[in-house]
Design a protein around this motif. Structure first.
Motif, PDB file in Angstrom:
ATOM      1  N   UNK A 494      59.095 -13.860 -51.864  1.00  7.60           N
ATOM      2  CA  UNK A 494      58.143 -12.601 -51.843  1.00  7.60           C
ATOM      3  C   UNK A 494      57.051 -12.114 -52.982  1.00  7.60           C
ATOM      4  N   UNK A 495      56.082 -12.267 -52.099  1.00  5.20           N
ATOM      5  CA  UNK A 495      55.085 -11.957 -52.932  1.00  5.20           C
ATOM      6  C   UNK A 495      54.627 -10.339 -51.919  1.00  5.20           C
ATOM      7  N   UNK A 496      54.175  -9.459 -53.610  1.00  2.00           N
ATOM      8  CA  UNK A 496      53.980  -8.197 -52.595  1.00  2.00           C
ATOM      9  C   UNK A 496      54.753  -7.357 -51.541  1.00  2.00           C
ATOM     10  N   UNK A 497      55.728  -7.278 -52.081  1.00  2.00           N
ATOM     11  CA  UNK A 497      56.907  -7.330 -50.619  1.00  2.00           C
ATOM     12  C   UNK A 497      56.522  -7.965 -49.521  1.00  2.00           C
ATOM     13  N   UNK A 498      56.078  -9.387 -50.035  1.00  2.00           N
ATOM     14  CA  UNK A 498      55.392 -10.018 -48.179  1.00  2.00           C
ATOM     15  C   UNK A 498      56.771 -11.345 -48.750  1.00  2.00           C
ATOM     16  N   UNK A 499      58.022 -11.471 -47.631  1.00  2.00           N
ATOM     17  CA  UNK A 499      58.641 -12.888 -48.153  1.00  2.00           C
ATOM     18  C   UNK A 499      57.843 -14.260 -46.933  1.00  2.00           C
ATOM     19  N   UNK A 500      58.533 -14.989 -47.635  1.00  2.64           N
ATOM     20  CA  UNK A 500      58.257 -16.433 -46.626  1.00  2.64           C
ATOM     21  C   UNK A 500      59.221 -16.411 -46.007  1.00  2.64           C
ATOM     22  N   UNK A 501      58.921 -17.662 -45.175  1.00  4.86           N
ATOM     23  CA  UNK A 501      59.688 -17.786 -44.311  1.00  4.86           C
ATOM     24  C   UNK A 501      60.820 -18.230 -45.121  1.00  4.86           C
ATOM     25  N   UNK A 502      62.700 -18.616 -45.086  1.00  4.84           N
ATOM     26  CA  UNK A 502      63.331 -19.158 -45.752  1.00  4.84           C
ATOM     27  C   UNK A 502      63.661 -20.143 -45.550  1.00  4.84           C
ATOM     28  N   UNK A 503      64.092 -20.730 -46.816  1.00  6.78           N
ATOM     29  CA  UNK A 503      64.538 -22.350 -47.074  1.00  6.78           C
ATOM     30  C   UNK A 503      66.196 -22.288 -46.759  1.00  6.78           C
ATOM     31  N   UNK A 504      66.792 -23.032 -46.058  1.00  8.34           N
ATOM     32  CA  UNK A 504      68.716 -22.887 -46.443  1.00  8.34           C
ATOM     33  C   UNK A 504      69.113 -24.542 -47.699  1.00  8.34           C
ATOM     34  N   UNK A 505      69.511 -23.679 -48.336  1.00  9.43           N
ATOM     35  CA  UNK A 505      70.288 -23.884 -49.396  1.00  9.43           C
ATOM     36  C   UNK A 505      71.596 -24.293 -49.509  1.00  9.43           C
ATOM     37  N   UNK A 506      72.297 -24.982 -50.256  1.00  9.34           N
ATOM     38  CA  UNK A 506      73.889 -24.969 -50.216  1.00  9.34           C
ATOM     39  C   UNK A 506      73.690 -24.843 -51.955  1.00  9.34           C
ATOM     40  N   UNK A 507      74.545 -23.899 -52.474  1.00  8.92           N
ATOM     41  CA  UNK A 507      74.817 -23.631 -53.504  1.00  8.92           C
ATOM     42  C   UNK A 507      76.445 -23.910 -54.116  1.00  8.92           C
ATOM     43  N   UNK A 508      76.886 -24.778 -54.834  1.00  5.66           N
ATOM     44  CA  UNK A 508      77.871 -25.364 -54.719  1.00  5.66           C
ATOM     45  C   UNK A 508      78.326 -25.949 -56.712  1.00  5.66           C
TER      46      UNK A 508
END
Length: 508
Positions: A494-508
């Motif tokens: 998030x830059x200056x309240x403007x977010x990127x498109x997200x990417x999937x991550x698996x937290x484990x």
């Protein structure tokens, strides 16, 4: 990231029909609505985004025929159907975000007013329902070949559950809380110990008949306990010892917020928890709203959408559709946190839903305030369309501020208590500090997004790569499963309240 049980009242934000107009509302409007599909075949009563950017939706199986046929010309014996005993239509679909298409899925038992969550491996687990579905558990494993479908397990639950709430736990299991006439909780998969555990709090707050206290609001607190809200009261529960750790003060006024006097609830972004200042004040909504949905946006704002201005949940009881979404900005000064956005033209009343997509849009569907698929002769016809609401941050004027994540690639695996480096590009100005957020996709139904959770990761280091438009931010991953249960998350820069498109991550 620290952990402190007493921050829970700051983190929990409730909406209700009883929270009326405030003077401190911005008059600005923003955001854009797009009609994606005029007819997806079913009323999207339940909705879940999966790790392959497909959305599973379903309603109930005894309404009579839907508007989409079962695959391969199949039909289903439906002895409990009020309309027909042989049903050749589907009551669940998979929506492909990329292609904007749907395909029918098959559910054999009634999923009406059920609950669910996504396992750490990305498989959707859905539990309960009505009649022949009350003891069922069902799974849906994401696939990209259009061959996956529901798998059902008889007696998957230890007791019948209808209008229950699910939450993913730190060990990857689900807890299933409450339901009609069920003042207890259980675990899925079933445990070897006592699997149905009494929860007197649900009975104590059930002062208006068995229809009250359905879909209690359940959140995993950062200390590993559960925050459970029903009617107008809340507790902090140690579900392992079945001990109430804390009883919170009742909401002033005595008016209930949970189903069927349906408000909504969300856990505000979790960040720098040791430094959070506790706030106990009540703030009024911009307008009356019942049966609305609250969706966490990647920048930490809260979108309040759907619902009516009067009445309550259940058949034919909602009135005055609220077409205007409201934005709640928790980091703004107290008196300027609400902003009214551009309206839709489609009423979204009882049985409507909204979820966040990885591209930052909010998917909106459903609305069926009747016992059947009624398209004429009713105040609010059954709604089969699917819309997307694009928040202000997706408007073209902010394109040069929008980060594009270069690494990690989607999907990626990350671990607890480690450093994570994200490289991204921005064509315009970048202001430090940039934020990195992680969002757990929710199971949304009946104005409650189960498991919805947004974390702001601690920023360790931010650098620019030479004179290029490429930057790198280093953050700390969550330190425990109490803060972030294991599973698939969407991660955003998030830059200056403007977010990127997200990417999937698996937290484990």
């Amino acid at each position: 990231m620290g952990a402190r049980a007493t921050i829970i009242f700051h983190a929990l934000f409730l909406t209700s029909l009883q929270l009326l107009l405030t003077r401190h509302v911005s008059s600005a409007a923003g955001g854009k609505w797009n009609l994606l599909l005029p007819n997806v075949g079913i009323a999207a009563m339940h909705m879940q985004l999966l790790r392959n950017d497909r959305v599973v939706m379903f309603d109930r199986t005894n309404f009579g025929p839907s508007n989409i046929s079962l695959p391969n010309g199949n039909c289903r014996d439906s002895p409990n159907d009020i309309v027909t005993k042989l049903d050749c239509t589907a009551h669940s679909i998979e929506y492909d975000v990329a292609s904007n298409t749907v395909r029918p899925l098959t559910v054999q038992s009634n999923t009406w007013c059920s609950s669910g969550s996504v396992r750490p491996d990305g498989v959707l687990v859905q539990t309960g329902g009505d009649r022949d579905g009350e003891l069922k558990a069902r799974t849906f494993s994401p696939c990209n070949n259009n061959r996956c479908d529901w798998v059902e397990f008889s007696n998957g639950l230890a007791t019948r559950r209808w209008y229950a709430s699910n939450h993913i736990l730190p060990d990857g299991k689900q807890i299933v809380v409450g339901g009609q006439g069920k003042f207890n909780y259980e675990f899925y998969p079933k445990t070897t110990s006592q699997n149905v555990v009494a929860l007197p709090f649900l009975a104590e707050t059930n002062d208006r008949g068995e229809e009250n206290n359905l879909y209690p609001y359940v959140f995993l607190n950062t200390d590993g306990n559960l925050f459970i809200f029903a009617n107008n009261r809340a507790i902090l529960l140690d579900y392992v010892k079945n001990t109430v750790v804390k009883t919170f003060p009742a909401i002033p006024g005595g008016d209930p917020r949970s189903y069927p006097r349906t408000g909504s609830a969300v856990l505000l972004p979790l960040k720098n928890l040791e430094a959070v200042k506790i706030e106990a004040e009540l703030r009024k909504m911009p307008r009356a709203r019942v049966m609305g949905d609250m969706t966490l946006l990647p920048n930490g704002d809260v979108l309040i959408i759907n619902g009516g201005g009067s009445g309550s949940a259940a058949w034919e009881l909602g009135r005055e559709p609220v077409l205007v979404p409201d934005l709640y900005q928790p980091e703004n000064p107290v008196n300027s946190r609400f902003e009214s956005l551009n309206p839709t033209t489609i009423p979204r009343m009882y049985h409507s839903t909204a979820i966040l997509l990885r591209d930052g849009r909010v998917l909106v569907g459903g609305s069926n305030p009747h016992a059947f698929y009624n398209f004429t002769g009713v105040l609010f016809p059954t709604e089969l369309s699917l819309e997307a609401f694009s928040p202000v941050y997706l408007e073209p004027e902010f394109a040069n501020l929008r980060p594009k994540i270069m690494s990690p690639k989607s999907p990626s695996r990350i671990k607890y208590r480690t450093s994570l480096k994200l490289q991204f590009k921005v064509t315009g100005e970048v202001k430090s500090p940039v934020k990195v957020t992680m969002v757990f996709p929710s199971f949304t139904t009946h104005s409650f997004s189960m498991n919805q959770r947004l974390l702001v990761l601690d920023n360790v280091k931010f650098t620019r790569k030479g004179k290029s438009m490429t930057y790198e931010v280093q953050v700390r991953t969550p330190r425990s499963a109490n803060i972030a249960p294991p599973g698939y998350y969407m991660i955003f820069v998030v830059n200056q309240n403007i977010p990127s498109e997200g990417v999937w991550v698996r937290l484990q």
